[in-house]
Design a protein around this motif. Structure first.
Motif, PDB file in Angstrom:
ATOM      1  N   TYR A 187       0.014 110.382  37.299  1.00  0.00           N
ATOM      2  CA  TYR A 187       1.137 110.473  38.115  1.00  0.00           C
ATOM      3  C   TYR A 187       1.278 108.934  38.280  1.00  0.00           C
ATOM      4  O   TYR A 187       0.461 108.218  38.456  1.00  0.00           O
ATOM      5  N   ASN A 188       2.705 108.577  38.977  1.00  0.00           N
ATOM      6  CA  ASN A 188       2.917 107.357  39.362  1.00  0.00           C
ATOM      7  C   ASN A 188       3.927 107.661  40.670  1.00  0.00           C
ATOM      8  O   ASN A 188       5.026 108.047  40.433  1.00  0.00           O
ATOM      9  N   PHE A 189       3.740 107.030  41.893  1.00  0.00           N
ATOM     10  CA  PHE A 189       4.614 107.001  42.888  1.00  0.00           C
ATOM     11  C   PHE A 189       4.631 105.916  43.769  1.00  0.00           C
ATOM     12  O   PHE A 189       3.610 105.067  43.747  1.00  0.00           O
ATOM     13  N   GLY A 190       5.638 105.804  44.659  1.00  0.00           N
ATOM     14  CA  GLY A 190       5.653 104.333  45.524  1.00  0.00           C
ATOM     15  C   GLY A 190       6.784 104.405  46.368  1.00  0.00           C
ATOM     16  O   GLY A 190       7.860 105.235  45.929  1.00  0.00           O
ATOM     17  N   TYR A 191       7.143 103.395  47.297  1.00  0.00           N
ATOM     18  CA  TYR A 191       8.076 103.273  47.964  1.00  0.00           C
ATOM     19  C   TYR A 191       7.995 101.826  48.586  1.00  0.00           C
ATOM     20  O   TYR A 191       7.002 101.120  48.638  1.00  0.00           O
ATOM     21  N   GLU A 192       9.301 101.593  48.913  1.00  0.00           N
ATOM     22  CA  GLU A 192       9.377 100.072  49.572  1.00  0.00           C
ATOM     23  C   GLU A 192      10.519 100.063  50.601  1.00  0.00           C
ATOM     24  O   GLU A 192      11.481 100.827  50.096  1.00  0.00           O
ATOM     25  N   ARG A 200      -0.140  91.906  55.408  1.00  0.00           N
ATOM     26  CA  ARG A 200      -1.570  92.540  55.068  1.00  0.00           C
ATOM     27  C   ARG A 200      -1.121  93.323  53.646  1.00  0.00           C
ATOM     28  O   ARG A 200      -0.232  94.207  53.641  1.00  0.00           O
ATOM     29  N   LYS A 201      -1.832  92.851  52.630  1.00  0.00           N
ATOM     30  CA  LYS A 201      -1.731  93.549  51.261  1.00  0.00           C
ATOM     31  C   LYS A 201      -3.173  94.226  50.970  1.00  0.00           C
ATOM     32  O   LYS A 201      -4.147  93.443  50.912  1.00  0.00           O
ATOM     33  N   VAL A 202      -3.192  95.522  50.686  1.00  0.00           N
ATOM     34  CA  VAL A 202      -4.452  96.333  50.451  1.00  0.00           C
ATOM     35  C   VAL A 202      -4.324  96.830  49.299  1.00  0.00           C
ATOM     36  O   VAL A 202      -3.465  97.447  48.793  1.00  0.00           O
ATOM     37  N   GLU A 203      -5.238  96.211  48.282  1.00  0.00           N
ATOM     38  CA  GLU A 203      -5.442  96.842  46.865  1.00  0.00           C
ATOM     39  C   GLU A 203      -6.728  97.828  46.626  1.00  0.00           C
ATOM     40  O   GLU A 203      -7.678  97.323  47.061  1.00  0.00           O
ATOM     41  N   TYR A 204      -6.541  98.798  46.286  1.00  0.00           N
ATOM     42  CA  TYR A 204      -7.683  99.905  46.227  1.00  0.00           C
ATOM     43  C   TYR A 204      -7.836 100.447  44.894  1.00  0.00           C
ATOM     44  O   TYR A 204      -6.962 100.719  44.124  1.00  0.00           O
ATOM     45  N   LEU A 205      -8.805 100.901  44.773  1.00  0.00           N
ATOM     46  CA  LEU A 205      -9.350 101.712  43.279  1.00  0.00           C
ATOM     47  C   LEU A 205     -10.483 102.684  43.856  1.00  0.00           C
ATOM     48  O   LEU A 205     -11.365 102.371  44.344  1.00  0.00           O
ATOM     49  N   ALA A 206     -10.196 103.887  43.605  1.00  0.00           N
ATOM     50  CA  ALA A 206     -10.922 105.086  43.915  1.00  0.00           C
ATOM     51  C   ALA A 206     -11.442 105.851  42.566  1.00  0.00           C
ATOM     52  O   ALA A 206     -10.533 106.140  41.831  1.00  0.00           O
ATOM     53  N   GLY A 207     -12.671 105.675  42.266  1.00  0.00           N
ATOM     54  CA  GLY A 207     -12.967 106.411  41.102  1.00  0.00           C
ATOM     55  C   GLY A 207     -14.624 106.735  41.339  1.00  0.00           C
ATOM     56  O   GLY A 207     -15.085 107.096  42.250  1.00  0.00           O
ATOM     57  N   VAL A 208     -15.390 107.048  40.051  1.00  0.00           N
ATOM     58  CA  VAL A 208     -16.814 107.653  40.265  1.00  0.00           C
ATOM     59  C   VAL A 208     -17.489 106.657  41.011  1.00  0.00           C
ATOM     60  O   VAL A 208     -18.538 106.976  41.413  1.00  0.00           O
ATOM     61  N   ASP A 209     -17.246 105.250  40.856  1.00  0.00           N
ATOM     62  CA  ASP A 209     -18.043 104.380  41.695  1.00  0.00           C
ATOM     63  C   ASP A 209     -17.626 104.095  43.229  1.00  0.00           C
ATOM     64  O   ASP A 209     -18.174 103.225  43.809  1.00  0.00           O
ATOM     65  N   GLY A 210     -16.712 105.034  43.559  1.00  0.00           N
ATOM     66  CA  GLY A 210     -16.537 104.876  45.297  1.00  0.00           C
ATOM     67  C   GLY A 210     -14.977 104.683  45.314  1.00  0.00           C
ATOM     68  O   GLY A 210     -14.341 104.443  44.474  1.00  0.00           O
ATOM     69  N   PHE A 211     -14.882 103.994  46.597  1.00  0.00           N
ATOM     70  CA  PHE A 211     -13.695 103.444  46.985  1.00  0.00           C
ATOM     71  C   PHE A 211     -13.871 102.038  47.138  1.00  0.00           C
ATOM     72  O   PHE A 211     -14.439 101.752  48.210  1.00  0.00           O
ATOM     73  N   LYS A 212     -13.258 101.227  46.475  1.00  0.00           N
ATOM     74  CA  LYS A 212     -13.223  99.666  46.326  1.00  0.00           C
ATOM     75  C   LYS A 212     -12.162  99.103  46.925  1.00  0.00           C
ATOM     76  O   LYS A 212     -10.705  99.525  46.539  1.00  0.00           O
ATOM     77  N   VAL A 213     -12.120  98.227  48.055  1.00  0.00           N
ATOM     78  CA  VAL A 213     -10.785  97.593  48.524  1.00  0.00           C
ATOM     79  C   VAL A 213     -10.794  96.085  48.604  1.00  0.00           C
ATOM     80  O   VAL A 213     -11.767  95.431  48.968  1.00  0.00           O
ATOM     81  N   ARG A 259       4.160 100.812  49.504  1.00  0.00           N
ATOM     82  CA  ARG A 259       3.022 101.568  48.935  1.00  0.00           C
ATOM     83  C   ARG A 259       3.371 101.942  47.537  1.00  0.00           C
ATOM     84  O   ARG A 259       4.465 102.466  47.208  1.00  0.00           O
ATOM     85  N   HIS A 260       2.317 101.920  46.708  1.00  0.00           N
ATOM     86  CA  HIS A 260       2.309 102.302  45.238  1.00  0.00           C
ATOM     87  C   HIS A 260       0.907 102.716  44.709  1.00  0.00           C
ATOM     88  O   HIS A 260      -0.139 102.237  45.264  1.00  0.00           O
ATOM     89  N   GLU A 261       0.873 103.909  44.094  1.00  0.00           N
ATOM     90  CA  GLU A 261      -0.215 104.466  43.856  1.00  0.00           C
ATOM     91  C   GLU A 261       0.111 105.181  42.045  1.00  0.00           C
ATOM     92  O   GLU A 261       0.993 105.549  41.739  1.00  0.00           O
TER      93      GLU A 261
END
Length: 135
Positions: free
Chosen positions: A42-47, A82-95, A58-60
């Motif tokens: 999936y891919n979603f977002g808004y501005e 403030r700009k937040v980039e994140y990755l959620a996966g097997v290694d946890g949540f990285k920000v 927000r984009h994901e």
């Protein structure tokens, strides 16, 4: 006397139905297999913005195999962001957070890393003004 006997018969009937009903429900079996949802990409977002300098977004996205990557942020009318980039996966949540908000500093907390730029002049000037008297 008849009304008391009627009430007793109704009460006993309710108790018997309740007891037998609960025994019957304990043996109830679900015959349909559980629904298993397969992961889908999936891919979603808004501005949006207010036209006066404030904007948010927000984009994901996910490829359906598990990891989720996204970003969100805002900019206020004074230019603070403030700009937040994140990755959620097997290694946890990285920000990874980048900002120029007054009062923040470069640092790392857990799996969150802050990279901070100096605040815009308008935000600094606003913080140095004397408070207006209440009316």
């Amino acid at each position: 006397m008849i009304s008391q006997i009627s009430v007793l018969v109704v009460f006993c009937s309710v108790v018997m139905v309740t007891r037998f009903g609960s025994v019957h429900l304990q043996n109830f079996q679900v015959l349909t297999p559980p629904v298993v949802e397969l992961p889908r990409p999936y891919n979603f977002g808004y501005e949006f913005g207010d036209g006066l300098g404030m904007s948010q977004y927000r984009h994901e996205t996910s490829d359906g195999t598990g990891p989720v990557k996204g970003s969100y942020g805002y900019t206020d009318p004074l230019g603070q962001y403030r700009k937040v980039e994140y990755l959620a996966g097997v290694d946890g949540f990285k920000v990874f957070i980048s900002s120029n908000e007054a009062g923040l500093s470069n640092h790392a907390v857990g799996d969150a890393f802050y990279v901070v730029q100096p605040p815009p002049p308008a935000a600094v000037a606003q913080g140095l003004r004397k408070a207006s008297p209440l009316k």
